[in-house]
Structure formats: C-alpha cells, structure tokens
Design an enzyme around this catalytic site. Structure first.
Site, PDB file in Angstrom:
ATOM      1  N   ASN A   1       0.932  -1.131   0.084  1.00  0.00           N
ATOM      2  CA  ASN A   1       0.016   0.028  -0.046  1.00  0.00           C
ATOM      3  C   ASN A   1       0.777   1.257  -0.091  1.00  0.00           C
ATOM      4  OD1 ASN A   1      -1.486   2.326   1.008  1.00  0.00           O
ATOM      5  ND2 ASN A   1      -3.145   0.875   1.785  1.00  0.00           N
TER       6      ASN A   1
ATOM      7  N   GLY B   1       0.262   4.414   0.080  1.00  0.00           N
ATOM      8  CA  GLY B   1       0.036   5.291   0.999  1.00  0.00           C
ATOM      9  C   GLY B   1       0.457   4.910   2.495  1.00  0.00           C
ATOM     10  N   LYS B   2       0.368   3.960   2.802  1.00  0.00           N
ATOM     11  CA  LYS B   2       1.055   3.302   4.063  1.00  0.00           C
ATOM     12  C   LYS B   2       2.325   3.606   4.172  1.00  0.00           C
ATOM     13  CE  LYS B   2      -2.283  -0.148   5.376  1.00  0.00           C
ATOM     14  NZ  LYS B   2      -2.489  -1.532   5.989  1.00  0.00           N
TER      15      LYS B   2
ATOM     16  N   ASP C   1      -2.607  -3.896   9.923  1.00  0.00           N
ATOM     17  CA  ASP C   1      -3.719  -3.985   9.276  1.00  0.00           C
ATOM     18  C   ASP C   1      -4.723  -2.748   9.816  1.00  0.00           C
ATOM     19  OD1 ASP C   1      -5.188  -5.860   7.558  1.00  0.00           O
ATOM     20  OD2 ASP C   1      -6.589  -5.314   8.616  1.00  0.00           O
TER      21      ASP C   1
ATOM     22  N   GLY D   1      -7.302   5.895   0.373  1.00  0.00           N
ATOM     23  CA  GLY D   1      -8.406   5.251   1.269  1.00  0.00           C
ATOM     24  C   GLY D   1      -9.506   6.298   1.466  1.00  0.00           C
TER      25      GLY D   1
ATOM     26  N   ASP E   1      -9.408   8.858   3.458  1.00  0.00           N
ATOM     27  CA  ASP E   1      -9.090   9.938   4.042  1.00  0.00           C
ATOM     28  C   ASP E   1      -9.865  11.216   3.691  1.00  0.00           C
ATOM     29  OD1 ASP E   1      -6.675   9.148   5.589  1.00  0.00           O
ATOM     30  OD2 ASP E   1      -5.315   9.355   3.991  1.00  0.00           O
TER      31      ASP E   1
ATOM     32  N   LYS F   1      -1.231  14.923   9.202  1.00  0.00           N
ATOM     33  CA  LYS F   1      -1.964  13.388   9.587  1.00  0.00           C
ATOM     34  C   LYS F   1      -0.994  12.402  10.572  1.00  0.00           C
ATOM     35  CE  LYS F   1      -3.805   9.242   7.543  1.00  0.00           C
ATOM     36  NZ  LYS F   1      -3.950   8.651   6.358  1.00  0.00           N
TER      37      LYS F   1
ATOM     38  N   HIS G   1      -4.159   7.201  13.564  1.00  0.00           N
ATOM     39  CA  HIS G   1      -4.320   6.000  14.203  1.00  0.00           C
ATOM     40  C   HIS G   1      -2.744   5.182  14.166  1.00  0.00           C
ATOM     41  CE1 HIS G   1      -5.564   5.797  10.253  1.00  0.00           C
ATOM     42  NE2 HIS G   1      -5.582   4.771  10.075  1.00  0.00           N
ATOM     43  N   ARG G   2      -2.406   5.268  12.927  1.00  0.00           N
ATOM     44  CA  ARG G   2      -1.203   4.586  12.469  1.00  0.00           C
ATOM     45  C   ARG G   2      -0.041   4.913  13.177  1.00  0.00           C
ATOM     46  NH1 ARG G   2      -2.360   4.934   7.348  1.00  0.00           N
ATOM     47  NH2 ARG G   2      -3.105   2.699   7.768  1.00  0.00           N
TER      48      ARG G   2
HETATM   49  P1  IMP Z   1      -5.458  -2.608   5.282  1.00  0.00           P
HETATM   50  O1  IMP Z   1      -4.914  -2.335   6.542  1.00  0.00           O
HETATM   51  O2  IMP Z   1      -4.470  -2.293   3.809  1.00  0.00           O
HETATM   52  O3  IMP Z   1      -6.321  -3.709   4.975  1.00  0.00           O
HETATM   53  O4  IMP Z   1      -6.520  -1.164   4.837  1.00  0.00           O
HETATM   54  C1  IMP Z   1      -7.794  -1.254   4.849  1.00  0.00           C
HETATM   55  C2  IMP Z   1      -8.515  -0.304   4.015  1.00  0.00           C
HETATM   56  O5  IMP Z   1      -8.845   0.704   5.139  1.00  0.00           O
HETATM   57  C3  IMP Z   1      -7.714   0.489   3.196  1.00  0.00           C
HETATM   58  O6  IMP Z   1      -7.752  -0.058   1.848  1.00  0.00           O
HETATM   59  C4  IMP Z   1      -7.927   1.811   3.072  1.00  0.00           C
HETATM   60  O7  IMP Z   1      -9.288   2.048   2.223  1.00  0.00           O
HETATM   61  C5  IMP Z   1      -8.601   2.133   4.591  1.00  0.00           C
HETATM   62  N1  IMP Z   1      -7.639   2.625   5.302  1.00  0.00           N
HETATM   63  C6  IMP Z   1      -6.606   2.125   6.323  1.00  0.00           C
HETATM   64  N2  IMP Z   1      -5.982   3.174   6.873  1.00  0.00           N
HETATM   65  C7  IMP Z   1      -6.259   4.404   6.225  1.00  0.00           C
HETATM   66  C8  IMP Z   1      -5.865   5.556   6.553  1.00  0.00           C
HETATM   67  O8  IMP Z   1      -4.995   5.843   7.259  1.00  0.00           O
HETATM   68  N3  IMP Z   1      -6.702   6.314   5.935  1.00  0.00           N
HETATM   69  C9  IMP Z   1      -7.690   6.152   4.978  1.00  0.00           C
HETATM   70  N4  IMP Z   1      -7.949   4.787   4.753  1.00  0.00           N
HETATM   71  C10 IMP Z   1      -7.303   4.088   5.250  1.00  0.00           C
END
Ligand code: IMP
Length: 197
Positions: A19, A21-22, A75, A152, A154, A174, A179-180
């Site tokens: 991901n 973005g992450k 996750d 996502g 956001d 951010k 949370h992250r």
């Molecule tokens: P995963 O941890 O990759 O399974 O994330 C699940 C989904 O939650 C992602 O595809 C994003 O759509 C959404 N998500 C997780 N973290 C964020 C964030 O920090 N901002 C926005 N969407 C997020």
C-alpha cells in the site's frame, strides 16, 4: 539491525506492504524517530476475520516464513458507529467496491456520523517472536469527500478537534495524530527499550 547515526541508534525495520499510502506514512514516521523503514513486497493471503489483530498476526506469521529479519505488518480499518462498526476489518474490500461515495450514501440519513480509525501493527522480532501494537483516532465522517492527499477513506474522515479531513491535511499533520502514528510510536518505544545497548 542497529547502528549509530546522527540521532543515536538507528533501527532498520522492514515493512511488509504494497500500500503506497501506508508506505509513505511509515517512512516519514520512521524518519522522525530514527527508524529506517524499508518496504518489502511479499505475496501474502489476507484472511477474513472480524478482528484486525488476527488478520495482522496471520499476515506476519506468513511473512516470517520468508523474512527472518526485524519486520512489521499493519492492518487498519474504519469503524463507523451508526453502522455498528462497519466496514471495520472489511475496509479494504468496501473501499474497492462501494468506496467513499458508497459510505457517504449509507450515512445520508444518519445524524450520528462518528467513527474511529484503528491500526494494528504486528512486529516480528527474530529473537522475541511477535508483538502487537495498537493505535486509534476518533473522528467523524464528513458530509462530502474533501481533499486530495492521503489514500483510502482519508477524504471523508475528520479527526476529533479538527475541521479538515485527513485528505486536506499534509502528511506531517496526519502523521501527528493518526491511528497509524500511534501504533507506530508504541512499536518504536518498545523497540528502543528492548534493543537498548
Ligand atoms: P488494510 O490495512 O490495507 O487492509 O486497509 C484497509 C483499508 O482501510 C484500506 O484499503 C483503506 O481503504 C482504509 N484505510 C486504512 N488506513 C487508512 C488511512 O489511514 N486512511 C484512509 N483509509 C485507510
């Protein structure tokens, strides 16, 4: 694993994720904490579960079959109060299917727009096994999508005490409240204690 740098001991820790973005957020968080976050792309099966920790643990155990270093997986999910926590652990699938607009439609007649973003990090330590770290941030779902940053959900999440959505904030802002970032800082603080020389 550890070396001396300008800001003290530098941890190199692999991040198993695809991901973008992450990855961007974790690299920036790491820079501020003397942690070098190195992304690794591994094929992994993501299980369906109602529990973020089980999903992250399963991914970490799978990754540990290939990667013997210090690494972590994360996750995350968006828990909307009036939808009884939906999409929660199904956030990824829901984002890919109904997306941001679908969530806004589901909430169109709802007066309670509160929500929580949760993040669970599972760290794999070659000697100590697996450790779990969590972070969450309260907020609300905006009336329409706003902003172009981030990823996502956001554009529709406004953290408590703020008026902008995450997507209207810079990466730094951010990262100062997400949370992250809370889960990441908990992991770094544990690492700094566990690996103190
Ligand atoms: P995963 O941890 O990759 O399974 O994330 C699940 C989904 O939650 C992602 O595809 C994003 O759509 C959404 N998500 C997780 N973290 C964020 C964030 O920090 N901002 C926005 N969407 C997020």
């Amino acid at each position: 694993m550890l070396r001396k740098g300008e800001c003290g001991e530098i941890f190199k820790v692999f991040l198993v994720s695809r991901n973008e973005g992450k990855i961007r957020e974790f690299i920036d968080l790491g820079l501020k904490e003397c942690v070098e976050v190195v992304p690794v792309s591994l094929d992994k099966v993501e299980i369906q579960s109602e529990d973020l920790t089980s999903i992250a643990l399963y991914s970490a155990v799978q990754a540990s079959l290939y990667l013997k270093e210090l690494f972590f997986v994360e996750d995350a999910g968006l828990y909307i109060t009036s939808l009884k926590g939906f999409p929660g652990p199904f956030s990824s699938y829901v984002y890919k299917t109904i997306g941001v607009d679908g969530i806004l439609k589901l909430l169109s007649s709802s007066s309670d727009r509160t929500a929580i973003f949760k993040s669970v990090i599972v760290l794999h330590c070659p000697r100590q096994g697996f450790r779990v770290f969590e972070g969450s941030v309260r907020g609300s779902i905006s009336l329409e999508a706003r902003g172009l940053s981030g990823f996502g959900f956001d554009p529709i999440f406004i953290p408590e005490g703020h008026t902008k959505t995450f997507a209207e904030m810079s990466l730094e802002v951010k990262n100062s409240l997400s949370h992250r970032s809370k889960a990441f800082r908990a992991m770094v603080s544990w690492l700094k204690t566990a690996y103190k020389s």
